[in-house]
Design a protein around this motif. Structure first.
Motif, short mmCIF file in Angstrom:
data_model
loop_
_atom_site.label_atom_id
_atom_site.label_comp_id
_atom_site.label_asym_id
_atom_site.label_seq_id
_atom_site.Cartn_x
_atom_site.Cartn_y
_atom_site.Cartn_z
N GLU A 73 16.59 10.25 -4.27
CA GLU A 73 17.41 11.36 -3.80
C GLU A 73 17.27 11.58 -2.30
N ALA A 74 16.08 11.38 -1.77
CA ALA A 74 15.86 11.56 -0.33
C ALA A 74 15.63 10.23 0.36
N VAL A 75 16.14 9.16 -0.24
CA VAL A 75 15.89 7.80 0.26
C VAL A 75 17.21 7.16 0.69
N ARG A 76 17.17 6.43 1.77
CA ARG A 76 18.34 5.65 2.17
C ARG A 76 18.54 4.54 1.14
N PRO A 113 0.84 -1.20 0.00
CA PRO A 113 0.00 0.00 0.00
C PRO A 113 0.88 1.25 0.00
N PRO A 114 0.67 2.17 -0.94
CA PRO A 114 1.53 3.36 -1.06
C PRO A 114 1.09 4.48 -0.11
N LEU A 115 1.44 4.35 1.15
CA LEU A 115 1.00 5.31 2.15
C LEU A 115 1.91 6.52 2.24
N VAL A 116 3.21 6.31 2.08
CA VAL A 116 4.19 7.39 2.19
C VAL A 116 5.23 7.22 1.10
N ALA A 117 6.09 8.23 0.94
CA ALA A 117 7.18 8.14 -0.02
C ALA A 117 8.14 7.04 0.41
N TYR A 118 8.89 6.51 -0.54
CA TYR A 118 9.88 5.48 -0.22
C TYR A 118 10.89 6.03 0.79
N ARG A 119 11.33 5.13 1.68
CA ARG A 119 12.30 5.52 2.70
C ARG A 119 13.63 4.79 2.56
N ALA A 178 14.54 -3.68 6.26
CA ALA A 178 13.33 -2.86 6.22
C ALA A 178 13.31 -1.96 4.98
N ALA A 179 13.73 -2.50 3.86
CA ALA A 179 13.67 -1.76 2.59
C ALA A 179 12.26 -1.84 2.03
N GLY A 229 26.64 8.48 -3.08
CA GLY A 229 26.47 9.19 -1.82
C GLY A 229 26.88 8.35 -0.63
N ARG A 230 26.03 8.33 0.36
CA ARG A 230 26.30 7.58 1.59
C ARG A 230 25.63 6.21 1.59
N ALA A 231 25.46 5.66 0.43
CA ALA A 231 24.81 4.35 0.33
C ALA A 231 25.54 3.31 1.17
N SER A 232 24.79 2.48 1.85
CA SER A 232 25.37 1.37 2.62
C SER A 232 25.76 0.26 1.66
#
Length: 287
Positions: free
Chosen positions: A166-169, A134-140, A244-245, A219-222
């Motif tokens: 861009e704003a996602v881990r 369910p698309p409740l919020v933007a991807y994190r 938790a992706a 960037g700071r990608a793990s």
């Protein structure tokens, strides 16, 4: 990202895809196009009636997206089998992203041919986002699974260029093998020998992943490297759950032979088993 194409059959599954596409359009400023396929393998009067009804329904959805959500939106009705008509529209438009709902199993047909979603993803020349959750919020948190192939690198370059994360881990995941443990010599290593061997295998995998990422701005990608102990698809799905992706990204072109990892049968298994959204990215110049 400038254009997003959303395939809809007016089902709840398609509504899920449309809601996610709406979130992405707000995030990136992309324009939306809604497409609905009318099966033309039926009497002409039924085709005409279905087409007219679809035009009206799409017109209402488009008006809502423009007037309420403030998004640029166009609508299209096309004739043909759903996967063929959707691919034809994508080929004509060449959107930056094609968004579809989760696959719907159809018994034995899917065993031999695959679901509409899988057939679209297998043949698409543009990235395809299959919306499962369910698309409740933007991807994190996005998990990019790589087999270190050139096709996988191209997929990562495409992902970085879309503006979705861009704003996602971002976690970049690679599963490595320990072949000596599966051979006869694995029984002669002993506990310390096994531990030393696994440490070296992990270090080597980390080095190869670093080489793979060379020159890319992640960037700071793990960076996550793990020993593959089951199937590649199962490892990817398990990693996504553990980390938790909410978005899993795979390439539709991987290595071949024994080293094959990320699409073909693997990505199709991920598509069938994952409970979160999957972004499948074809290599550049895919036909």
């Amino acid at each position: 990202m400038k254009t997003i194409l959303v395939a809809t059959d007016f089902s709840e599954r398609s509504d899920r895809a449309l809601r996610r596409a709406t979130l992405l359009a707000r995030q990136t400023g992309a324009a939306l196009t809604l497409v609905h396929a009318v099966d033309d393998d039926q009497p002409a009067r039924l085709v005409a009636a279905a087409r007219d009804a679809a035009i009206l329904q799409l017109r209402d959805q488009g008006a809502t997206l423009r007037d309420v959500d403030g998004l640029a939106c166009e609508t299209r009705v096309t004739l043909g089998a759903p996967f063929e008509a959707t691919l034809r529209t994508a080929d004509e438009m060449r959107p930056d992203l094609l968004v579809i709902g989760p696959h719907r199993r159809q018994a034995l047909w899917d065993v031999f041919v695959g679901t509409t979603a899988e057939r679209i993803i297998r043949a698409s020349r543009v990235p395809v986002l299959m919306v499962n959750a369910p698309p409740l919020v933007a991807y994190r948190h996005a998990l990019f699974a790589t087999d270190l192939s050139e096709g996988s690198r191209q997929a990562l370059e495409t992902l970085l260029g879309l503006g979705l994360i861009e704003a996602v881990r971002l976690s970049i995941y690679h599963a490595y093998h320990a072949p000596a443990l599966r051979l006869a010599m694995g029984h002669t290593l002993g506990k310390e020998g096994r531990e030393d061997y696994l440490k070296e295998a992990e270090k080597d995998a980390a080095r190869r992943l670093a080489d793979f990422l060379g020159g890319l701005d992640v960037g700071r990608a793990s960076r996550v490297v793990r020993l593959e102990t089951s199937t590649a698809a199962a490892e990817i799905v398990a990693a996504a759950k553990e980390l938790a992706a909410d978005l899993v990204v795979v390439s539709t072109s991987g290595r071949t032979g024994l080293a094959k990892a990320v699409l073909g049968s693997v990505a199709e298994e991920v598509l069938r088993t994952a409970d979160r959204d999957i972004l499948a990215v074809p290599p550049r110049g895919a036909e």
